[in-house]
Design an enzyme around this catalytic site. Structure first.
Site, PDB file in Angstrom:
ATOM      1  N   ASP A 103       1.048  -1.218  -0.212  1.00 29.42           N
ATOM      2  CA  ASP A 103      -0.008   0.004   0.016  1.00 29.42           C
ATOM      3  C   ASP A 103       0.915   1.248  -0.048  1.00 29.42           C
ATOM      4  O   ASP A 103       2.048   1.200   0.416  1.00 29.42           O
ATOM      5  CB  ASP A 103      -0.862   0.078   1.240  1.00 29.42           C
ATOM      6  N   SER A 104       0.297   2.375  -0.362  1.00 27.02           N
ATOM      7  CA  SER A 104       1.222   3.487  -0.376  1.00 27.02           C
ATOM      8  C   SER A 104       1.370   4.137   1.062  1.00 27.02           C
ATOM      9  O   SER A 104       2.185   4.760   1.294  1.00 27.02           O
ATOM     10  CB  SER A 104       0.355   4.668  -1.344  1.00 27.02           C
ATOM     11  N   TYR A 147      -0.418   8.923  -2.679  1.00 22.60           N
ATOM     12  CA  TYR A 147      -0.692   8.589  -4.106  1.00 22.60           C
ATOM     13  C   TYR A 147      -1.789   9.186  -4.882  1.00 22.60           C
ATOM     14  O   TYR A 147      -1.739   9.351  -6.008  1.00 22.60           O
ATOM     15  CB  TYR A 147      -0.484   7.091  -4.365  1.00 22.60           C
ATOM     16  N   GLY A 148      -2.641   9.497  -4.000  1.00 22.81           N
ATOM     17  CA  GLY A 148      -3.994  10.150  -4.906  1.00 22.81           C
ATOM     18  C   GLY A 148      -4.038  11.053  -5.746  1.00 22.81           C
ATOM     19  O   GLY A 148      -4.793  11.005  -6.508  1.00 22.81           O
ATOM     20  N   GLU A 190      -5.370   9.711   8.977  1.00 27.15           N
ATOM     21  CA  GLU A 190      -3.970   9.292   9.259  1.00 27.15           C
ATOM     22  C   GLU A 190      -3.563  10.354  10.344  1.00 27.15           C
ATOM     23  O   GLU A 190      -2.821  10.039  11.092  1.00 27.15           O
ATOM     24  CB  GLU A 190      -3.175   9.706   7.852  1.00 27.15           C
ATOM     25  N   CYS A 204      -4.339  -1.186  -2.349  1.00 26.82           N
ATOM     26  CA  CYS A 204      -4.313   0.126  -2.574  1.00 26.82           C
ATOM     27  C   CYS A 204      -5.032   0.429  -3.707  1.00 26.82           C
ATOM     28  O   CYS A 204      -4.620  -0.035  -4.859  1.00 26.82           O
ATOM     29  CB  CYS A 204      -3.041   0.783  -2.715  1.00 26.82           C
ATOM     30  N   ASN A 205      -6.224   1.189  -3.592  1.00 28.92           N
ATOM     31  CA  ASN A 205      -7.034   1.696  -4.812  1.00 28.92           C
ATOM     32  C   ASN A 205      -6.516   2.354  -5.934  1.00 28.92           C
ATOM     33  O   ASN A 205      -6.509   2.197  -7.060  1.00 28.92           O
ATOM     34  CB  ASN A 205      -8.264   2.196  -4.285  1.00 28.92           C
ATOM     35  N   THR A 206      -5.622   3.527  -5.438  1.00 27.30           N
ATOM     36  CA  THR A 206      -4.882   4.113  -6.388  1.00 27.30           C
ATOM     37  C   THR A 206      -3.889   3.595  -7.308  1.00 27.30           C
ATOM     38  O   THR A 206      -3.830   3.600  -8.349  1.00 27.30           O
ATOM     39  CB  THR A 206      -4.264   5.402  -5.613  1.00 27.30           C
ATOM     40  N   CYS A 256     -11.640   3.356  -0.922  1.00 27.07           N
ATOM     41  CA  CYS A 256     -10.165   3.750  -0.414  1.00 27.07           C
ATOM     42  C   CYS A 256     -10.013   2.805   0.621  1.00 27.07           C
ATOM     43  O   CYS A 256     -10.864   2.897   1.742  1.00 27.07           O
ATOM     44  CB  CYS A 256      -9.975   5.204  -0.103  1.00 27.07           C
ATOM     45  N   THR A 257      -8.818   2.244   1.078  1.00 29.53           N
ATOM     46  CA  THR A 257      -8.696   1.139   2.182  1.00 29.53           C
ATOM     47  C   THR A 257      -8.606   2.214   3.407  1.00 29.53           C
ATOM     48  O   THR A 257      -8.657   1.689   4.613  1.00 29.53           O
ATOM     49  CB  THR A 257      -7.436   0.657   1.880  1.00 29.53           C
ATOM     50  N   HIS A 258      -8.554   3.570   3.674  1.00 25.55           N
ATOM     51  CA  HIS A 258      -8.978   4.303   4.827  1.00 25.55           C
ATOM     52  C   HIS A 258     -10.146   4.126   5.129  1.00 25.55           C
ATOM     53  O   HIS A 258     -10.470   4.479   6.180  1.00 25.55           O
ATOM     54  CB  HIS A 258      -8.254   5.827   4.233  1.00 25.55           C
TER      55      HIS A 258
END
Length: 275
Positions: free
Chosen positions: A11-12, A43-44, A159, A74-76, A193-195
């Protein structure tokens, strides 16, 4: 006996830990290496070429550590780098290696979840601009309408551990209103998004009870388990000692502190320099 290898999770930054957590629940017997490229996050908002370069560098680091299967949690990265890696880089390698993403597993099942055939996507700017979700969904379900909303403030809220505080409500309500105002028929919303799973309790305050929220972790874990069954040539390369380790390209102390929020338990990582 031939050598066995861990499964890589990339993941980023931290969000992929929400996916990794579900993978561990579903497939605890395998060994894993998690790498977060925190030195170059986010990364977005980066270009396709930059995300591709960064992602491929990190995938190579996981390959160097013995992984033969890497999941881009990571989706991006899945939106902007996965196809290039699969088509450009992997065919040049002399042995069997695979890289999977998180977008396709989600889009494969969305048709079974929506009754109205109207689906919403909440994601980063990069994922939304890539149109990966509408494109992938149209491949499987041409009849489904897809509505997207980019939520640039949501990742920083999580974050910085501000996501449960009252100040987060403004940004969550704003983007939920923007999405739902696009169509009154939306009955399924994908957290792209994984967040975003850490925001579920807040999000649910601003959507009707009739709308279904889809988080990717469990879906990706189920699809990974299915993939390993369908690809015994890859599954046979995976070591099974129930071990896992974490690496970050940035501060070890910061990763351990923030990573615990996403992973749900304490973690201890090592620093890895990306070349």
């Amino acid at each position: 006996m031939s050598e066995k290898f861990p499964i890589g999770i990339f993941d980023s930054g931290y969000g992929g830990l929400t996916v990794f957590k579900e993978i561990l629940k579903k497939l605890p017997q395998y060994d894993y290496i998690y790498l977060g490229d925190n030195a170059r996050v986010p990364y977005g908002n980066r270009s396709f070429e930059t995300v591709y370069q960064y992602t491929w560098q990190c995938v190579q680091q996981l390959f160097d550590k013995g992984c033969r299967l890497v999941v881009l949690a990571c989706n991006t990265a899945s939106a902007k780098a996965l196809r290039s890696i699969q088509q450009k880089n992997l065919p040049q390698l002399s042995d069997t290696r695979r890289v999977l993403g998180v977008i396709r597993p989600t889009t494969e099942i969305v048709g079974d979840l929506t009754q109205s055939r109207s689906v919403g996507i909440l994601a980063t700017n990069g994922t939304v601009s890539s149109r990966s979700y509408p494109i992938e969904i149209s491949h499987f379900y041409p009849d489904i309408q897809v509505f997207q909303e980019a939520c640039p403030m949501w990742v920083p809220l999580v974050e910085n551990n501000e996501h449960q505080k009252p100040g987060a409500d403004y940004f969550i309500k704003q983007h939920m209103d923007n999405l739902l105002n696009q169509s009154g028929d939306i009955d399924t919303v994908i957290l792209g998004c994984t967040h975003y799973p850490l925001l579920i309790n807040k999000i649910m305050q601003y959507i009707p009870d009739s709308i279904r929220l889809i988080s990717q972790g469990e879906i990706v874990a189920e699809k990974l388990a299915d993939y390993l069954v369908r690809h015994p040539e890859i599954e046979g390369l995976c070591s099974k000692n129930g071990n896992y380790s974490f690496y970050t390209t940035e501060s070890v102390e910061e990763f351990d502190k923030k990573g615990a929020i996403f992973f749900g338990s304490q973690i201890s990582c090592e620093h890895l320099e990306v070349q």
